[in-house]
Design an enzyme around this catalytic site. Structure first.
Site, short mmCIF file in Angstrom:
data_model
loop_
_atom_site.label_atom_id
_atom_site.label_comp_id
_atom_site.label_asym_id
_atom_site.label_seq_id
_atom_site.Cartn_x
_atom_site.Cartn_y
_atom_site.Cartn_z
N LEU A 208 0.86 -1.18 0.00
CA LEU A 208 0.00 0.00 0.00
C LEU A 208 0.90 1.23 0.00
O LEU A 208 2.05 1.17 0.44
CB LEU A 208 -0.92 0.03 1.23
CG LEU A 208 -1.96 -1.07 1.37
CD1 LEU A 208 -2.73 -0.88 2.67
CD2 LEU A 208 -2.91 -1.09 0.20
N ASP A 209 0.36 2.35 -0.46
CA ASP A 209 1.13 3.59 -0.38
C ASP A 209 1.37 3.97 1.07
O ASP A 209 0.61 3.59 1.97
CB ASP A 209 0.38 4.72 -1.08
CG ASP A 209 0.21 4.46 -2.56
OD1 ASP A 209 1.00 3.67 -3.11
OD2 ASP A 209 -0.71 5.03 -3.17
N THR A 210 2.41 4.73 1.30
CA THR A 210 2.74 5.15 2.66
C THR A 210 1.60 5.92 3.29
O THR A 210 1.27 5.71 4.47
CB THR A 210 4.01 6.01 2.65
OG1 THR A 210 5.10 5.23 2.11
CG2 THR A 210 4.38 6.46 4.06
#
Length: 454
Positions: A208-210
């Site tokens: 997942l994106d940060t």
């Protein structure tokens, strides 16, 4: 130069009455009890007293400096003299030396330069609290030792654990993969704190994106990681000769909830828009864009299903996203460039839309009738902590639901594959379904805008 009457101008003299008034000062206002707005765990803002101030600094007292030929055992050569810094570093061997040296540089420790038998050193408790191991300079997972609080925090994120997988609810602003400037990535911390007795820690099946949050899947064994990684790459790649397993793979799904600026023209649909990467700033940064139709720029297939879940409120609407391919920033680019509705808090792909949205808020309307819709906002929500009403909202993208095959039913602890399920696991379901609650900033936005949802 002379004034009238030949007198030189002297210093101005204020009248006595004015002098007395000039010395008067307004009365000191009575001190008022400070009041702060707090948001509790249920995301309700309340008035309350301020937090108590910092406690007095607590000190530790080291044992008396020992007498003997070698007061610092373990060294190849006994030192002729021992300094206070060397003695503290030896006593707190688990604390990074930079942390100990920083306390001496800030003069937080009173000491003599050379230690003599019987001397004691008093130092703050913050030295002992620095027993979080020094983070890696490369990525040596085996050398990372999270402290007790970190381990308990990570284990609270686990919502499912069996012999094959781990499922966690990732909070926002936690990076997934570690590299040189990142010291607290999810993969490294999980490998060190979530092994649960296994020789090797779990490995990330997907990312997942940060800034995003939600469900992440980790494989606890090499076999489970490999097969689930194939599944997230392509359903056809994960299929075998087993009809039971193939049917479970076809049911695989991921669903995201996002709050976007504006509303898509169609209530639901499929976005089939290839994407590609471009390098910026002499290769120091990259950006994902919709690919050119010719496909000459290294385009990757990207498909996303979507549906609108509610009305447009304050210029925003909730949508559900189901990615059928797993490309980097796929959902963010599809929302911003394909639908024209960037995700709230996504300043990388929707900066200019955010500016217009804040300057010119759109009216609210119902999705079917088109009539104006009046939102009843709860009282006491001035402090929003990154929600849609804050000046700088956080990214509103959350992996809420996941449906995957129950791989622990098909894979034994020894790595043996059972095509139709292990004999001892016939009663176990073929599919697992997980739902992760939203992070606090999205919960507040949801509560504010959930008076009309479909």
């Amino acid at each position: 130069m002379l004034c009238g009457g030949g007198r030189r101008p002297g210093p101005w003299r204020w009248p006595a009455a004015l002098r007395r008034l000039s010395r008067l000062a307004p009365p000191t206002p009575a001190p008022a009890d400070p009041v702060v707005v707090r948001v509790d765990s249920s995301n309700v803002a309340r008035l309350g007293a301020p937090k108590p101030g910092p406690r007095p600094r607590q000190l530790l007292s080291l044992p008396p400096f020992p007498a003997g030929a070698d007061p610092l055992p373990g060294r190849k050569v006994a030192p002729r003299r021992v300094t206070a810094v060397s003695w503290v570093k030896h006593y707190f061997a688990d604390v990074p030396q930079e942390a100990v040296q920083a306390h001496f540089n800030r003069r937080m420790i009173k000491h003599n330069d050379v230690m003599e038998p019987g001397m004691r050193i008093h130092l703050p408790v913050s030295v002992a609290e620095g027993e979080i191991k020094k983070r890696y300079e490369t990525i040596p997972t085996a050398t990372l030792h999270p402290n007790k609080d970190e381990i308990e925090y990570l284990r609270r994120l686990v919502i499912h654990r069996d012999s094959a997988i781990l499922v966690l609810n990732k909070p926002p602003k936690v990076p997934m993969k570690g590299h040189l400037p990142v010291h607290n990535s999810m993969d490294v911390l999980a490998a060190a704190a979530l092994s649960y007795g296994n020789e090797a820690g779990p490995k990330l099946v997907h990312r997942l994106d940060t800034e995003s949050s939600g469900l992440i899947l980790m494989g606890r064994t090499k076999e489970s990681f490999t097969r689930l990684h194939w599944l997230f790459t392509s359903v056809n790649l994960a299929k075998t000769t087993s009809q039971t397993w193939n049917k479970a793979c076809e049911a695989y799904a991921q669903k995201y909830w996002a709050l976007v600026i504006g509303t898509p023209k169609e209530r639901e649909g499929v976005i089939s828009a290839p994407i590609s990467k471009v390098l910026l700033d002499d290769g120091k940064a990259e950006r994902v864009i919709l690919a050119h139709p010719s496909g000459i720029d290294g385009a990757q297939e990207a498909i996303t299903e979507y549906r609108v879940m509610g009305p447009t409120i304050n210029g925003c609407s909730w949508i559900e996203l189901r990615p059928l391919t797993g490309r980097k920033h796929q959902l963010r680019v599809h929302c911003a460039e394909a639908l024209g509705t960037p995700i709230v808090g996504d300043y990388k792909y929707g900066w200019f839309v955010h500016q217009r949205w804040k300057q010119n808020p759109q009216p609210d309307f119902e999705p079917f009738t088109g009539e104006p819709y009046k939102l009843r906002r709860p009282e006491g929500l001035e402090v929003q902590k990154g929600s849609v009403l804050s000046k700088v909202p956080l990214l509103h993208l959350h992996c809420r639901e996941m449906v995957i095959p129950n791989i622990a039913k098909f894979l034994s602890n020894t790595g043996e594959w059972h095509a139709d399920g292990a004999p001892w696991a016939k009663e176990k379901p073929n599919l697992l379904r997980f739902i992760a609650p939203m992070p606090p900033h999205m919960k507040i936005s949801w509560n504010v805008m959930s008076s009309y949802l479909v």
